[in-house]
Motif scaffolding. Structure first.
Motif, PDB file in Angstrom:
ATOM      1  N   ASN A 187       0.832  -1.186  -0.017  1.00  0.00           N
ATOM      2  CA  ASN A 187      -0.111  -0.103  -0.072  1.00  0.00           C
ATOM      3  C   ASN A 187       0.808   1.223   0.106  1.00  0.00           C
ATOM      4  O   ASN A 187       1.722   1.367   0.794  1.00  0.00           O
ATOM      5  CB  ASN A 187      -0.995  -0.096   1.288  1.00  0.00           C
TER       6      ASN A 187
ATOM      7  N   GLY B 111      -5.333  -4.150  -0.382  1.00  0.00           N
ATOM      8  CA  GLY B 111      -6.360  -4.721  -0.630  1.00  0.00           C
ATOM      9  C   GLY B 111      -6.447  -5.485  -2.212  1.00  0.00           C
ATOM     10  O   GLY B 111      -5.192  -5.317  -2.903  1.00  0.00           O
TER      11      GLY B 111
ATOM     12  N   HIS C 266      -8.892   0.996   0.380  1.00  0.00           N
ATOM     13  CA  HIS C 266      -7.644   1.002   1.097  1.00  0.00           C
ATOM     14  C   HIS C 266      -6.416   2.005   0.469  1.00  0.00           C
ATOM     15  O   HIS C 266      -5.518   2.028   1.234  1.00  0.00           O
ATOM     16  CB  HIS C 266      -7.084  -0.451   0.967  1.00  0.00           C
TER      17      HIS C 266
ATOM     18  N   PRO D  60      -6.710  -0.856   6.397  1.00  0.00           N
ATOM     19  CA  PRO D  60      -5.650  -1.532   5.888  1.00  0.00           C
ATOM     20  C   PRO D  60      -4.664  -2.274   6.972  1.00  0.00           C
ATOM     21  O   PRO D  60      -4.754  -1.735   8.002  1.00  0.00           O
ATOM     22  CB  PRO D  60      -4.669  -0.673   4.799  1.00  0.00           C
TER      23      PRO D  60
END
Length: 430
Positions: A70, A79, A112, A322
């Motif tokens: 992320n 995600g 996310h 997340p």
């Protein structure tokens, strides 16, 4: 326009792995319909984006490539399964990317990663050969669940992408005409006029899901903006359908090439995702698979009754913020023990029904993690969903929030004054 393409979508002459070592060297001889259309409109495909193996997971790791991370915090998952598409757009590698959504896979990574993730009505964007070509076990499943759509930074970009993607194709028996939706006009109207008078059903937990308190707080603030700033008529509801988690899992199996994947697992289990192998090797019974269809009908019918009184159903997109890379999901949420897939439970009802749904940025947790809010529209009412999304974006803009250029193992917001919930506190464009 530079574009990323999820690695579940076929690209002629370009390797398409589906996130699987079994297909590590597979090169299709034709483009997916969606890829063909965006290329014809002038898109420049920068590359393929990472996905969980065949899309059978809501996170971004597979046995073939390094895990997708992320951009807001590289220790955490973006995600999935459209993990690479979301991470690429959030990190600024391009303004848009294509994803697929069989149960959450556009909307959850959008939530996310602080993006707009649009799952259009079933059949708006044809799917072929992806999930339609019977020759490729693993690639050929999810036929009545899969949707193709864009991940973008703004609602206007989503509308632009849909104006190119939508329209029937005879190779997809589920595809439908789209003359009833002027995609770009719907978004423009929402920006210019708002979406006055919308009747909104708000469910913070669908009556059965455990939800992280941080998610509840941010989403409730966003719903408050919908009431105060947009003057939408919001009513708290419990939709009343049974938790369809087991039915959803069984429907995926029923629409997979179970024989083909089991044979693949017999030969290659050591290089396949353990959860996928275990899922396909479960001793599924005919009753489980047919009971899943009955549960689906119950969700469809109760959703139809609910939506007869409302224009939108609003929920959180994901039940948790997340979480760390390497797991399928948390096994405890808000003090409750849950399945490691329970956190995506807000998403797949709209796949069971085929209704349009979008995830929009709602705000941030105190430690700077994006949270998404989901808007689900009535049957085939994509226009209202886009108009509402654009109206919300106008009063709670998000495109100026970006993760810092990634350096090492840390990524933080470029701005030092990020609010806990920008939806609650930034009600005019900046």
């Amino acid at each position: 326009m530079p574009l990323g393409v999820k690695d579940l979508l076929a690209t002629a002459g370009v390797r398409t792995t589906g996130g699987s070592a079994v297909y590590a060297d597979f090169v299709p001889d034709e483009d997916d319909v969606a890829v063909q259309r965006v290329k014809a409109a002038g898109a420049v495909v920068l590359g393929k984006t990472n996905a969980s193996e065949f899309g059978y997971s809501a996170v971004g790791h597979n046995p073939l490539f390094p895990a997708t991370r992320n951009p807001w915090n590289t220790a955490l998952t973006p995600g999935g399964s459209s993990a690479g598409s979301a991470a690429a757009v959030a990190a600024g590698l391009g303004p848009v990317a294509l994803g697929t959504d069989g149960g959450c896979s556009i909307r959850v990574p959008a939530a996310h990663c602080g993006l707009v993730g649009y799952k259009p009505s079933m059949g708006r964007v044809p799917a072929y050969p992806g999930c339609r070509d019977e020759r490729y076990p693993g690639m050929s499943g999810w036929e009545s669940l899969e949707h193709i759509g864009p991940l973008t930074r703004t609602v206007a970009d989503t509308a632009l992408m849909m104006s190119v993607l939508a329209g029937p194709d005879p190779r997809d028996r589920h595809s439908i005409p789209c003359a009833d939706v002027d995609w770009r006009a719907a978004a423009s109207r929402g920006t210019a006029e708002g979406a006055p008078g919308l009747r909104v059903a708000y469910s913070p937990d669908l009556g059965y899901l455990a939800v992280d308190p941080r998610v509840r707080e941010v989403v409730e603030a966003a719903v408050g903006v919908m009431e105060r700033e947009l003057r939408w008529d919001v009513t708290a509801v419990d939709p009343g359908w049974p938790d369809p988690a087991e039915a959803f899992a069984a429907l995926i199996v029923a629409e997979s090439d179970l024989s083909g994947i089991r044979a693949m697992a017999d030969a290659h289990a050591d290089v396949m995702s353990p959860h996928l192998v275990a899922w396909m090797r479960r001793p599924w019974t005919a009753e489980q698979l047919t009971d899943a269809n009955i549960t689906r009908k119950a969700v469809v019918n109760r959703m139809a009754r609910l939506m007869s009184g409302y224009d939108l159903l609003v929920t959180p997109t994901a039940a948790v913020p997340p979480f760390p890379v390497g797991i399928q999901g948390p096994e405890r949420t808000d003090g409750r023990e849950v399945a490691d897939t329970a956190w995506i439970g807000f998403n797949y009802p709209a796949n069971l029904t085929g209704q349009p749904a979008v995830s929009l940025p709602a705000g941030f947790t105190d430690d700077g993690l994006p949270i998404g809010v989901q808007l689900v529209g009535r049957h085939l009412d994509d226009g209202t969903v886009l108009r509402a999304a654009a109206a919300f974006e106008r009063v709670a803009p998000w495109a100026h929030h970006r993760p810092q250029v990634i350096s090492g193992d840390r990524a933080t917001d470029r701005g030092s004054n990020r609010e806990h919930s920008f939806a609650a506190r930034r009600c005019t464009p900046t």
